[in-house]
Design an enzyme around this catalytic site. Structure first.
Site, PDB file in Angstrom:
ATOM      1  CB  SER A  75      -0.941   0.016   1.205  1.00 42.98           C
ATOM      2  OG  SER A  75      -1.984  -0.880   0.989  1.00 42.98           O
ATOM      3  CE  LYS A  78      -3.715   0.645  -1.266  1.00 45.70           C
ATOM      4  NZ  LYS A  78      -4.344   0.067  -0.075  1.00 45.70           N
ATOM      5  CE1 TYR A 199      -4.044  -1.159  -4.640  1.00 41.39           C
ATOM      6  CE2 TYR A 199      -4.782  -3.453  -4.673  1.00 41.39           C
ATOM      7  CZ  TYR A 199      -4.410  -2.324  -3.973  1.00 41.39           C
ATOM      8  OH  TYR A 199      -4.389  -2.344  -2.600  1.00 41.39           O
ATOM      9  CE1 TYR A 251      -4.427   1.544   4.622  1.00 42.21           C
ATOM     10  CE2 TYR A 251      -3.059   0.502   6.293  1.00 42.21           C
ATOM     11  CZ  TYR A 251      -3.330   0.784   4.969  1.00 42.21           C
ATOM     12  OH  TYR A 251      -2.498   0.309   4.013  1.00 42.21           O
ATOM     13  CB  VAL A 269      -0.086  -5.857   4.219  1.00 40.99           C
ATOM     14  CG1 VAL A 269      -1.377  -5.251   4.740  1.00 40.99           C
ATOM     15  CG2 VAL A 269      -0.144  -6.097   2.727  1.00 40.99           C
TER      16      VAL A 269
END
Ligand code: GLN
Length: 413
Positions: A75, A78, A199, A251, A269
């Site tokens: 992530s 992103k 992705y 998050y 992760v």
């Protein structure tokens, strides 16, 4: 002193030593955490690996521990893909597809607002839509453009971990479901696979903490990679990305993170976290075991410790900005008031210059005003305008001499 003691051979860099101390201190804590295994291939990482790297906006890197161990970016891709997409389509068009609000939910939440948009580009739903917004005629081209863009941030060509990609592509049905929902609400800009596969690929790019530090330093440095000198994105895009990272990067722990750490950050992760001290540093940390929020346990503790020890919190600042008004002198013989200013002038500095100049002008009877700006290295456009206004007003009442070789203030019209 003997000749073999000359030079820096016997000096250890104290910054690297300070990072090593943080690493040892955090390693000694029992923080728990679980390596992610919902992407089966991720379970094969070395759970003990632990590295820290920091790169300043001057391009110097300080690294300790397993800082050269590679892992998948996951992530952390992103915010960088968000940056690339903003550079391509602009913020207004982006907002038609994805919001920039904290979701307060887990990274893989089914997050769609009343307009059918995912809450932000840093959770899976929003990131998949963001990937779909990268203009391309095929999924392969979309990933190629993303990989090239991320490589500019990293200053080297990033490779993909094919096993991790295959593993996620085989098992990533929740993410495909998010893409399908986004298609149904009308915000996905490609087919489901045209977004999901690039992705998964962007998440499988291999980096180490030194790469992360440089990628973060590029955001810290107004979008220019401080090692290669290549601009990855505009300063405005870098600022947008850091803003969203501060609100949404961790998050459902983003609020607590801003209080305790106070650096825009993004976790993955795979066990990595990138954090940014704007105008100062990019920091990368890697340790695979994750806490209940999906953030690296040791990574979180490391950044908390660094922020506290090194004073990196965004909202921490020195009590008094250093004096930018170098001198104010009044010479009664010639009835001259001289003001000497130096440094890089921001709004807060201009406020002090104006305040002190007006106070001195009130206190003395003078006919000549000397405004010496030769030590000013830069001024924001607003500050230049304010000082220009002050000088223009002074000219109608006094003899004004402005020493401004760079034309920083007198050059504006
Ligand atoms: N590729 C992972 C996923 O989409 C990334 C998640 C993460 O790093 N938080 O599930």
């Amino acid at each position: 002193m003997s000749a073999d003691r000359l030079g820096a051979r016997f000096l250890q860099d104290p910054l690297t030593r300070a990072f090593s101390t943080v690493l040892a201190d955090v390693r000694s804590l029992d923080l728990g955490g679980q390596v992610a295994d919902y992407i089966p291939e991720l379970a094969n990482v070395d759970a003990d690996a632990f590295g820290i790297a920091a790169t300043s906006i001057a391009g110097h890197t300080y690294a300790t521990g397993d800082s050269a161990t590679t892992f998948t970016i996951q992530s952390i891709s992103k915010p960088f893909v968000f940056a690339l997409v903003l550079a391509e389509i602009g913020f207004d068009r982006f907002l038609e597809h994805v919001g920039v609000e904290p979701s307060g939910e887990a990274f893989n939440a089914i997050s769609f607002d009343d307009a059918g948009r995912p809450a932000n580009p840093l959770i899976n739903a929003g990131a998949i839509v963001t990937t779909s917004l990268m203009p391309a005629t095929s999924a392969d081209e979309r990933f190629a453009r993303i990989r090239d863009g991320l490589s500019v941030f990293a200053g080297r060509t990033l490779a993909i971990d094919q096993r991790v990609y295959d593993s996620e592509s085989r098992t990533g049905n929740r993410n495909r479901a998010l893409a399908t929902l986004a298609l149904s609400t009308g915000v996905l800009a490609s087919s489901v696979d045209g977004a999901a596969e690039p992705y998964f690929q962007q998440c499988s790019l291999l980096i180490d903490t030194a790469d992360l530090a440089l990628m973060g330093a590029t955001l810290a440095n107004n979008g220019v990679n401080p090692r290669t000198g290549v601009r990855a994105v505009s300063a405005e895009v870098a600022r947008h990305v850091l803003s969203v990272m501060s609100a949404c990067g961790m998050y459902d722990r983003s609020g607590d993170w801003m209080v305790r750490v106070g650096m825009p950050a993004k976790s993955g992760v795979g066990g990595g976290i990138v954090a940014v001290a704007p105008g100062e540093y990019g920091i990368g940390v890697f340790s695979p075991p994750l806490d209940a929020f999906g953030n690296s346990s040791r990574g979180v503790e490391t950044l908390r410790t660094l922020a506290a020890r090194f004073g990196l919190h965004l909202f921490r600042h020195a009590d008094q900005p250093g004096s930018l008004v170098q001198a104010i002198e009044f010479d009664p013989e010639t009835a001259t008031l001289s003001v000497r200013v130096r440094g890089a002038l921001d709004f807060v500095d201009a406020e002090r210059v104006v305040h002190e100049t007006l106070a001195a002008a009130t206190a003395h009877e003078f006919t000549t005003l000397v405004f010496d700006l030769s030590g000013v290295t830069e001024a924001t456009p607003f500050v230049a305008r304010v000082l220009h206004d002050l000088l223009e007003q002074a000219r109608s009442a006094y003899t004004v001499t402005a020493v401004d070789p760079g034309g920083i203030v007198t050059g504006i019209r």
